[in-house]
Design a protein around this motif. Structure first.
Motif, short mmCIF file in Angstrom:
data_model
loop_
_atom_site.label_atom_id
_atom_site.label_comp_id
_atom_site.label_asym_id
_atom_site.label_seq_id
_atom_site.Cartn_x
_atom_site.Cartn_y
_atom_site.Cartn_z
N VAL A 311 0.86 -1.19 0.00
CA VAL A 311 0.00 0.00 0.00
C VAL A 311 0.89 1.23 0.00
O VAL A 311 1.69 1.43 0.92
CB VAL A 311 -0.94 0.03 1.23
CG1 VAL A 311 -1.71 1.34 1.27
CG2 VAL A 311 -1.90 -1.15 1.20
N GLY A 312 0.77 2.05 -1.04
CA GLY A 312 1.55 3.29 -1.10
C GLY A 312 3.04 3.08 -1.01
O GLY A 312 3.74 3.89 -0.41
N GLY A 313 3.53 1.99 -1.57
CA GLY A 313 4.96 1.71 -1.52
C GLY A 313 5.42 0.98 -0.28
O GLY A 313 6.60 0.63 -0.17
N THR A 314 4.51 0.73 0.67
CA THR A 314 4.85 0.02 1.90
C THR A 314 4.40 -1.43 1.80
O THR A 314 3.21 -1.70 1.57
CB THR A 314 4.18 0.68 3.12
OG1 THR A 314 4.62 2.03 3.23
CG2 THR A 314 4.52 -0.08 4.40
N ALA A 315 5.33 -2.36 1.96
CA ALA A 315 4.99 -3.78 1.90
C ALA A 315 4.14 -4.16 3.11
O ALA A 315 4.39 -3.69 4.22
CB ALA A 315 6.26 -4.63 1.85
N VAL A 316 3.13 -4.98 2.89
CA VAL A 316 2.29 -5.46 3.99
C VAL A 316 2.22 -6.97 3.92
O VAL A 316 2.10 -7.56 2.85
CB VAL A 316 0.87 -4.85 3.92
CG1 VAL A 316 0.93 -3.33 4.02
CG2 VAL A 316 0.14 -5.24 2.65
N THR A 319 -3.24 -8.09 7.55
CA THR A 319 -4.21 -7.02 7.71
C THR A 319 -3.71 -5.90 8.61
O THR A 319 -3.93 -4.72 8.32
CB THR A 319 -5.53 -7.59 8.27
OG1 THR A 319 -6.11 -8.47 7.29
CG2 THR A 319 -6.53 -6.50 8.58
N ASP A 320 -3.03 -6.24 9.72
CA ASP A 320 -2.53 -5.20 10.62
C ASP A 320 -1.65 -4.20 9.88
O ASP A 320 -1.83 -2.98 10.00
CB ASP A 320 -1.71 -5.81 11.77
CG ASP A 320 -2.56 -6.61 12.73
OD1 ASP A 320 -3.80 -6.50 12.64
OD2 ASP A 320 -2.00 -7.33 13.55
N GLN A 321 -0.70 -4.72 9.12
CA GLN A 321 0.22 -3.83 8.43
C GLN A 321 -0.47 -3.08 7.30
O GLN A 321 -0.10 -1.95 6.98
CB GLN A 321 1.42 -4.62 7.91
CG GLN A 321 2.31 -5.13 9.02
CD GLN A 321 3.60 -5.73 8.51
OE1 GLN A 321 3.77 -5.94 7.33
NE2 GLN A 321 4.51 -6.03 9.42
N MET A 322 -1.50 -3.68 6.70
CA MET A 322 -2.28 -2.95 5.71
C MET A 322 -2.97 -1.75 6.35
O MET A 322 -2.96 -0.64 5.81
CB MET A 322 -3.33 -3.86 5.06
CG MET A 322 -4.19 -3.15 4.02
SD MET A 322 -5.61 -4.13 3.47
CE MET A 322 -6.66 -4.05 4.94
N LEU A 323 -3.57 -1.96 7.53
CA LEU A 323 -4.25 -0.87 8.22
C LEU A 323 -3.28 0.24 8.59
O LEU A 323 -3.58 1.43 8.45
CB LEU A 323 -4.93 -1.41 9.48
CG LEU A 323 -6.01 -2.48 9.27
CD1 LEU A 323 -6.53 -2.96 10.61
CD2 LEU A 323 -7.13 -1.96 8.42
N VAL A 324 -2.11 -0.15 9.06
CA VAL A 324 -1.09 0.84 9.42
C VAL A 324 -0.66 1.64 8.19
O VAL A 324 -0.52 2.87 8.23
CB VAL A 324 0.12 0.16 10.08
CG1 VAL A 324 1.26 1.15 10.27
CG2 VAL A 324 -0.27 -0.45 11.43
N ALA A 325 -0.46 0.95 7.08
CA ALA A 325 -0.03 1.62 5.85
C ALA A 325 -1.11 2.57 5.34
O ALA A 325 -0.80 3.67 4.85
CB ALA A 325 0.31 0.58 4.78
N ARG A 338 -0.77 -2.56 -4.48
CA ARG A 338 -0.32 -3.72 -5.24
C ARG A 338 -0.99 -4.97 -4.66
O ARG A 338 -1.08 -5.14 -3.45
CB ARG A 338 1.20 -3.86 -5.16
CG ARG A 338 1.75 -5.03 -5.99
CD ARG A 338 3.27 -5.03 -6.00
NE ARG A 338 3.79 -3.83 -6.67
CZ ARG A 338 5.09 -3.54 -6.78
NH1 ARG A 338 5.99 -4.36 -6.24
NH2 ARG A 338 5.47 -2.45 -7.39
N TYR A 339 -1.46 -5.83 -5.54
CA TYR A 339 -2.15 -7.03 -5.07
C TYR A 339 -1.91 -8.17 -6.06
O TYR A 339 -1.47 -7.96 -7.19
CB TYR A 339 -3.66 -6.76 -4.93
CG TYR A 339 -4.37 -6.38 -6.20
CD1 TYR A 339 -5.06 -7.33 -6.96
CD2 TYR A 339 -4.36 -5.06 -6.65
CE1 TYR A 339 -5.71 -6.97 -8.13
CE2 TYR A 339 -5.02 -4.69 -7.83
CZ TYR A 339 -5.70 -5.65 -8.56
OH TYR A 339 -6.35 -5.30 -9.71
#
Length: 355
Positions: A311-316, A319-325, A338-339
């Motif tokens: 998300v926005g260049g941040t690897a996840v 779900t936790d890291q997706m929310l943070v990003a 990216r998916y």
């Protein structure tokens, strides 16, 4: 089942337990994880056991009991020291009864009745931060772990002040991951997002205290425990913690701005853990279970079954890291998501909005 927060306050309300898929609709702000220079407790692998004595020695210097009072209403809960500035992480429902009153902190290994001020609350995620004067106590920030690396069966330890009995340790395992728990009260909606389920005993007063791994690193915020319909009190081995990746990001935003915002892209998701990845061949990431019509993900063309990996260049990797990003961005921003779909990697431009 009914779900009650692990706290000791008058008139605690019964809450609803909704087990199942994590809520990926809420977002979370970017944060860093803190390190420490203290000796770590003995590590353990899934299915193994903790050296709980060593864990207690690591955690107790960072553990606090939080006492609140407003007029005739009083309550208590637990918390963990975040930094040398005196910021302490806890649950919002621990603080709520004392808003407008007084808050004091008792350190498990230190000063008692230290006055504290409210930095900010986020009722929607049941998180809050209070602060003590750094000169009023010896501060030992808790080590921050990685909740995205948790696996089912992994030993964990809960610390807090159940029923006011401070410096209490209970041990158990991670029973399940990716729980979505409704803990709203009255007209204030609240949810534990992507909650960690554990059988480590959590009782009234444990709320806000740390759930830690076998190295004494905080991986969650103990927040609620289930009880059977007939009641009876006490832990029945179904307890829930907010993952520290998410909780830390909310706390960081509260510390910086006094409040937390909730940018979203409009997906419900579950984490693709190492175990799931090995079994399915999917990449680590956030597996989309539902796309909410009208939000950014739907407009960007995402579908159920897609696995969000960046998300926005941040690897996840969950779900936790997706929310943070997501919470690193503001409503109105458009981010590259990216998916993976059907083994092919794709990128979509997804607008971020408020719920």
């Amino acid at each position: 089942m009914r779900l009650t927060p692990g706290r000791l306050v008058a008139g605690a309300a019964a809450l609803a337990l909704l087990s199942g898929i994590t809520g990926g609709l809420l977002g979370a702000a970017a944060s860093g994880s803190g390190g420490d220079g203290r000796p770590a407790a003995a590590a353990a692998t899934a299915g193994g056991g903790c050296d709980v004595t060593a864990v207690a020695g690591v955690v107790f210097p960072s553990l606090v009991t939080i006492n609140v009072r407003r007029g005739a209403v009083s309550g208590l809960g637990s918390g963990s020291v975040l930094d040398q500035n005196g910021n302490i992480l806890t649950n919002d429902h621990v603080i709520a009864p004392g808003v407008g009153g007084t808050v004091t902190v008792d350190f498990a290994r230190g000063a008692s009745e230290v006055p504290a001020t409210l930095v900010g609350r986020d009722p929607a995620t049941d998180l809050a931060v209070v602060r003590v004067d750094p000169a009023a106590a010896t501060l030992t920030p808790i080590a921050i772990g990685d909740s995205s690396a948790l696996v089912v069966g992994q030993p964990v330890v809960a610390a807090g002040s159940p029923l006011g009995l401070n410096s209490t340790i209970t041990a158990g395992v991670v029973s399940a991951l990716n729980r979505w728990i409704d803990v709203g009260q009255g007209e204030e909606p609240a949810a534990l997002v992507n909650a960690v389920q554990t059988d480590a005993a959590v009782n009234q007063g444990n709320s806000g205290g740390p759930l830690v791994d076998c190295s004494g690193r905080q991986v969650g915020v103990n927040s609620a425990g289930a009880q059977p319909p007939e009641g009876g009190g006490g832990s029945i081995g179904l307890n829930f913690a907010i993952p520290i990746d998410f909780a830390r990001s909310v706390a960081q935003q509260i510390i910086e701005t006094g409040r937390a915002t909730h940018p979203v892209i409009g997906v419900m998701s579950v984490s693709v853990t190492d175990e799931i990845a090995k079994a399915t061949g999917l990449p680590r990431g956030a597996l989309v279970e539902q796309v909410v019509p009208g939000f950014g993900a739907a407009r960007g063309g995402l579908r159920p079954g897609d696995v969000i990996t960046q998300v926005g260049g941040t690897a996840v990797n969950g779900t936790d890291q997706m929310l943070v990003a997501i919470r690193a961005h503001r409503p109105g921003d458009v981010v590259d998501v990216r998916y993976q779909r059907g083994g092919a990697t794709r990128t979509a431009q997804v607008p971020v909005s408020e719920p």
